[in-house]
Write a protein that holds these residues in place. Sequence first.
Motif, short mmCIF file in Angstrom:
data_model
loop_
_atom_site.label_atom_id
_atom_site.label_comp_id
_atom_site.label_asym_id
_atom_site.label_seq_id
_atom_site.Cartn_x
_atom_site.Cartn_y
_atom_site.Cartn_z
N ARG A 58 0.83 -1.21 0.00
CA ARG A 58 0.00 0.00 0.00
C ARG A 58 0.86 1.26 0.00
NH1 ARG A 58 -4.88 -1.45 4.24
NH2 ARG A 58 -5.94 -2.90 2.83
N ALA A 59 1.94 1.23 0.77
CA ALA A 59 2.84 2.38 0.83
C ALA A 59 3.47 2.66 -0.54
CB ALA A 59 3.92 2.14 1.88
N VAL A 60 3.87 1.61 -1.23
CA VAL A 60 4.46 1.78 -2.57
C VAL A 60 3.44 2.36 -3.53
CG1 VAL A 60 5.36 0.50 -4.57
CG2 VAL A 60 6.26 0.04 -2.28
N ARG A 61 2.20 1.92 -3.44
CA ARG A 61 1.14 2.46 -4.31
C ARG A 61 0.94 3.96 -4.07
NH1 ARG A 61 -4.02 -1.25 -3.84
NH2 ARG A 61 -4.81 0.34 -5.25
N ILE A 62 0.91 4.34 -2.80
CA ILE A 62 0.74 5.75 -2.46
C ILE A 62 1.95 6.55 -2.93
CG2 ILE A 62 0.62 7.40 -0.53
CD1 ILE A 62 -2.04 6.01 -1.09
N TRP A 63 3.16 6.05 -2.67
CA TRP A 63 4.38 6.76 -3.04
C TRP A 63 4.45 6.97 -4.56
CZ3 TRP A 63 7.21 9.97 -0.64
CH2 TRP A 63 8.45 10.34 -1.13
N ARG A 64 4.08 5.97 -5.33
CA ARG A 64 4.09 6.11 -6.80
C ARG A 64 3.10 7.18 -7.25
NH1 ARG A 64 4.71 -0.20 -8.09
NH2 ARG A 64 6.97 -0.26 -7.94
N ARG A 65 1.94 7.21 -6.64
CA ARG A 65 0.97 8.27 -6.98
C ARG A 65 1.52 9.64 -6.63
NH1 ARG A 65 -5.14 7.00 -5.24
NH2 ARG A 65 -5.55 8.85 -6.50
N LEU A 66 2.19 9.74 -5.50
CA LEU A 66 2.75 11.01 -5.08
C LEU A 66 3.88 11.45 -6.01
CD1 LEU A 66 2.80 10.44 -1.24
CD2 LEU A 66 1.24 11.94 -2.54
N GLN A 67 4.68 10.51 -6.47
CA GLN A 67 5.77 10.84 -7.39
C GLN A 67 5.25 11.44 -8.69
OE1 GLN A 67 7.75 6.98 -7.38
NE2 GLN A 67 9.56 7.96 -6.47
N SER A 68 4.06 11.03 -9.09
CA SER A 68 3.48 11.58 -10.32
C SER A 68 2.75 12.90 -10.07
CB SER A 68 2.51 10.58 -10.96
OG SER A 68 1.37 10.40 -10.15
N ARG A 69 2.49 13.23 -8.82
CA ARG A 69 1.72 14.44 -8.49
C ARG A 69 2.53 15.56 -7.86
NH1 ARG A 69 -3.89 14.27 -7.76
NH2 ARG A 69 -3.46 16.43 -8.27
N LEU A 70 3.68 15.23 -7.28
CA LEU A 70 4.45 16.23 -6.53
C LEU A 70 5.84 16.42 -7.13
CD1 LEU A 70 3.65 15.26 -2.84
CD2 LEU A 70 2.79 17.23 -4.10
N ALA A 71 6.33 17.62 -7.03
CA ALA A 71 7.69 17.93 -7.46
C ALA A 71 8.68 17.26 -6.49
CB ALA A 71 7.91 19.44 -7.46
N ARG A 72 9.84 16.93 -7.00
CA ARG A 72 10.87 16.25 -6.22
C ARG A 72 11.22 16.99 -4.92
NH1 ARG A 72 13.67 13.10 -9.36
NH2 ARG A 72 14.31 11.33 -8.13
#
Length: 130
Positions: A58-72
């Motif tokens: 679940r954490a990986v799924r959330i992190w991947r979504r965040l990587q596509s939505r947030l700047a580094r």
Amino acid sequence: MTGFDEFYVIDGSFVGLLSAVYEALWRGRLPMGVHRAASAQTDLFAAEGVRVASDRERAVRIWRRLQSRLARPVLQAVLTAHECGCAVADNLIVRFLFRVINTPADLSTDFSDPDLADLLRYSRIASLAC
């Protein structure tokens, strides 16, 4: 709608924090607060403490979504703020990430957003203190 009748208890890991974001999204509401297991105590106004297990998938799924939505730099600010172990930071992170995923707008460049401003400010302070 917020979950004023509950708070989340996490193990204190970053995976646990992202699992709490997943739980909030799944329930469709933010909890009253997020506490680390070592410091968790019954909240005066909360009827229920929900223990959120760290779930790597679940954490990986959330992190991947965040990587596509947030700047580094914003992602780095989330990590830095979490590393110092402050409950205020955990609550701020969960609230901000919940909004990032639920909002179609790009919150990573909206510096008028109070949660983003607080997150960046707290991250700068935490990076100096840690």
